[in-house]
Structures are given as structure tokens and as C-alpha cells.
Design an enzyme around this catalytic site. Structure first.
Site, short mmCIF file in Angstrom:
data_model
loop_
_atom_site.label_atom_id
_atom_site.label_comp_id
_atom_site.label_asym_id
_atom_site.label_seq_id
_atom_site.Cartn_x
_atom_site.Cartn_y
_atom_site.Cartn_z
N TYR A 102 0.86 -1.18 0.00
CA TYR A 102 0.00 0.00 0.00
C TYR A 102 0.90 1.23 0.00
O TYR A 102 1.77 1.36 0.87
CB TYR A 102 -0.89 -0.03 1.25
CG TYR A 102 -1.67 1.22 1.54
CD1 TYR A 102 -2.74 1.60 0.73
CD2 TYR A 102 -1.37 2.01 2.65
CE1 TYR A 102 -3.48 2.74 1.02
CE2 TYR A 102 -2.10 3.15 2.94
CZ TYR A 102 -3.15 3.50 2.13
OH TYR A 102 -3.89 4.64 2.42
N PHE A 116 8.81 4.72 2.86
CA PHE A 116 8.49 3.79 3.96
C PHE A 116 7.48 2.72 3.52
O PHE A 116 6.52 2.43 4.25
CB PHE A 116 7.93 4.55 5.18
CG PHE A 116 8.83 5.62 5.72
CD1 PHE A 116 10.18 5.37 5.98
CD2 PHE A 116 8.35 6.90 5.96
CE1 PHE A 116 11.01 6.36 6.49
CE2 PHE A 116 9.17 7.90 6.47
CZ PHE A 116 10.50 7.63 6.73
N ILE A 117 7.70 2.10 2.37
CA ILE A 117 6.74 1.14 1.85
C ILE A 117 7.13 -0.28 2.26
O ILE A 117 8.17 -0.80 1.85
CB ILE A 117 6.64 1.25 0.31
CG1 ILE A 117 6.27 2.68 -0.09
CG2 ILE A 117 5.62 0.24 -0.21
CD1 ILE A 117 5.01 3.24 0.55
N GLU A 158 0.16 4.09 9.97
CA GLU A 158 -1.29 4.11 9.79
C GLU A 158 -1.92 5.39 10.36
O GLU A 158 -3.07 5.41 10.77
CB GLU A 158 -1.97 2.87 10.44
CG GLU A 158 -1.37 1.54 10.05
CD GLU A 158 -1.78 1.10 8.65
OE1 GLU A 158 -2.20 1.95 7.86
OE2 GLU A 158 -1.66 -0.09 8.35
#
Length: 379
Positions: free
Chosen positions: A122, A155-156, A362
Site C-alpha cells: 500500500y 516507507f513502503i 497508519e
């Protein structure tokens, strides 16, 4: 039964616990120490349906609710929060395609995502847009039957290893209304990756920057309509926040159990340190706070499943409380272990490192407070 899980949910929880005991817990320390990405173990989770927990049955998923997902994530995080969180992210990406994608894009990607023959990331955060997600600058320009994508994501999780990337891009005006969602594949010309980040924790999964240099993406890979990307991203994050909170609960529960066992065995001043009132008070507070966070998280999960009007506020509340509580419980478990808790011979320090990032990703816990406060005070 209103305040307990059902028999079916308990069976799912036990299934996840057995999988964790057999396939995750015995190996998690080595994965962390040697930075091993346990792809085979992750794929084995798909055999239980854990790659598509809330993907519809029509698309090959097991179509469970968010409470069941939280139970699964909590159980797996008892062994390794990093690996559980990776599986959560894959689930979020697969669900976005199933929930908002066209028949063509679902047929193109979901069969392999459900089996984890391909893994998904994502992609929302960018080097210059973290909490201010709607300021993203990765741009997709329509060119006939394609989009040309340029920009980068930061930051994947899974970057460089995963084959599928659900990417938020700008197709229109500045702000949230100009954002759309595209599925981009690892092997498309122009996709590249940065170095694997050197992180405090989450060593069992790679984290890299993803770069897009004039990547030609078929227009059929659009998820939802143009301009719906930000809404899709935020809807996905409601579930992602629950799952990361559940990962904190699972990691904290493991450390509480480790602390109880350790304090019963460790003797000082002629008796087990568990017999000292100070130790008992500390353990009592840890257990109480953990149960309170768990109760709120399950409530929030039920609201997200039911699409309740206040689901986003409760997801933010649950994520904030569960991740803060989880880190606090693990920190006290480390203290109860004394110097031994600081050693890699014991699992506590790994959980201390892994859970620290949960209050950042998140949506930071400061942003969670913003969401809660805004909902409480809006007209």
C-alpha cells in the site's frame, strides 16, 4: 454474548494461534536477528485464508469481519508483530482492489493476491507528505489508454519484494479531491526501489522507497473513479488502524505472559519477585490496561464492519489506545526482566523495538487525536 466472542470467532482465533505456535514463534527471533523475510511462512498463511480475510467470497476471499481480522492479527503478533503487520498490509491492499476495483482489475490481480502467489503493498506516504497525506505529489497523467506515473513513495513495507503496489497518485487538482488510486506492478518499466531501510524494528520485512519514472500504467488499473483515491485510502486506513492496534495487543500479551513466567522463576531476597507486592501491582496494571484496550478495539472493529457513522472516530480511538498501551506494557515487561530484558537472548527487547513504530504508522497517534477531537467538536 454481547461482550464475548462467538464460537465461530473462537475457532478462527485458535486456528491463528496454532499457526503462530507452529510457523512463527519458533523462528521469529532468527528472522529479526538476520533480517530474514519469511515469504514461505507468509504464503502458508494464505492457505488458511489469511491473505484475503475480508475480501469477498466471489473474489476468492473468506469474507470475514473486522473483529475476526483483529483476532487473527493479535494471535499472529503474539509470535512476531512485524510479520503479522506485513500480512495486514497485504490484506488492506487486496481489500481495496476487491471493494473499489472494476471487474477487470479484480480479475487481473485478486486470484494471485488471495493465494499470495503475488504480494501487495500500500503506497500513500511520500518523502515530503506523511501526516499531510492529501499533499502528495506523485502524479499520473492520462495518455490515451494509459496513465504516465512519476514520483516516489516512502516507507513502503514489502517494497522490492512485493509484486503489486496499490498507489495513491494525483490526477487532478491539489488537495484530496485530486487523488486517484492505481495498481502498479513491480516489473513495469520505470519502477525502481531504494535501499532497504535500516530500521529499529520490523526486521522481518523489507522497507524501501518506491520510485516511478514515467511508468506507463493501463487505465484499466484505476481503482474506483478518478478523484476517489483519498476516500479509498482513508477507508482502508480504518481497518489498517484496527489491525495495527491488534498487533500491539498481541505483542503486549506475549510480553505480559513472559513477565509473569519470569517473575515467578526469578528469586531475589530469598523469594520469587512475583511475591513482592510491587511486582503484583505492576502486573495487575499491565493486564487491566491491556484488557481495556482490547475491549475498545473489538468495539471499534464491530463498528467498522457495520459501517457505523462513528466508525472512523472509534478506529482512531482504538488505534491510539492499543498502540500506546501495547508499548507501555512491553516497556514494563522489560523492566520486570531487569538486565536480562535488555538482552537478545530474551524476546522482550524485540517486541519493544517492533511495537514502537505502531504509534507512528497508519496515522500517528497525534493525528488520531486530531481525528477524534475534530469528530467530537464538529457541528
Amino acid at each position: 454474548m454481547q461482550f464475548d466472542i462467538t464460537d465461530d470467532q473462537r475457532e478462527i482465533q485458535e486456528l491463528a494461534r496454532r499457526f503462530t505456535a507452529d510457523r512463527i514463534t519458533p523462528f521469529a527471533g532468527e528472522w529479526d536477528e538476520k533480517h530474514i523475510f519469511p515469504r514461505d511462512t507468509i504464503k502458508a498463511a494464505a492457505d488458511l485464508g489469511f491473505a484475503a480475510i475480508y475480501v469477498s467470497e466471489e473474489s476468492g476471499g473468506i469474507a470475514l469481519g473486522r473483529v475476526e481480522a483483529a483476532l487473527i492479527m493479535e494471535a499472529m503478533a503474539y509470535g512476531c508483530p512485524s510479520t503479522a503487520a506485513f500480512i495486514s498490509i497485504h490484506n488492506m491492499a487486496a481489500w481495496m482492489i476487491d471493494r473499489f476495483g472494476s471487474a477487470a482489475v479484480k480479475a487481473k490481480y485478486l486470484p494471485d493476491l488471495v493465494t499470495m502467489d503475488r504480494l501487495a503493498s500500500y503506497c500513500l506516504t511520500e518523502p515530503s507528505s506523511g501526516s499531510d497525506a492529501s499533499a502528495l505529489t506523485t502524479r499520473a497523467v492520462r495518455d490515451g489508454d494509459d496513465y504516465i506515473v512519476s514520483g516516489s513513495k516512502q516507507f513502503i513495507s514489502g517494497a522490492g519484494e512485493n509484486e503489486v503496489y496499490v498507489v495513491m497518485v494525483r490526477t487532478g487538482v491539489d488537495g484530496p479531491k485530486g487523488i486517484s488510486c492505481l495498481v502498479i506492478e513491480k516489473d513495469m518499466p520505470g519502477v525502481s526501489f531504494g535501499a532497504n531501510e535500516r530500521k529499529l524494528g520490523w526486521h522481518s520485512q523489507p522497507t524501501r522507497q518506491v520510485m516511478f519514472d514515467n511508468v506507463r500504467v493501463p487505465a484499466e488499473n484505476l481503482v474506483g473513479l478518478e478523484g476517489e483515491g483519498f476516500r479509498i485510502a482513508m477507508t482502508g486506513l480504518d481497518g489498517g488502524r484496527l489491525n495495527i492496534g491488534a498487533c500491539s495487543l498481541g505483542g503486549a500479551q506475549r510480553c505480559l505472559d513472559e513477565a509473569i513466567g519470569y517473575t515467578k522463576d526469578r528469586k531475589q531476597f530469598g523469594k520469587p519477585i512475583a511475591d513482592f507486592q510491587n511486582t503484583q501491582f505492576t502486573l495487575a496494571d499491565m493486564a487491566t490496561e491491556l484488557e481495556a484496550a482490547r475491549a475498545l478495539l473489538y468495539l471499534a472493529a464491530a463498528k467498522v464492519t457495520a459501517d457505523a457513522p462513528d466508525k472512523t472516530r472509534f478506529a482512531a480511538m482504538a488505534k491510539r489506545l492499543a498502540t500506546d498501551t501495547g508499548s507501555s506494557v512491553v516497556d514494563r515487561a522489560l523492566q520486570l526482566h531487569g538486565g536480562y530484558g535488555y538482552l537478545m537472548d530474551y524476546p522482550i527487547e524485540r517486541f519493544w523495538r517492533d511495537l514502537r513504530v505502531h504509534s507512528i504508522l497508519e496515522g500517528t497517534n497525534q493525528v488520531m487525536r486530531m481525528i477524534i477531537g475534530r469528530e467530537l467538536t464538529k457541528a
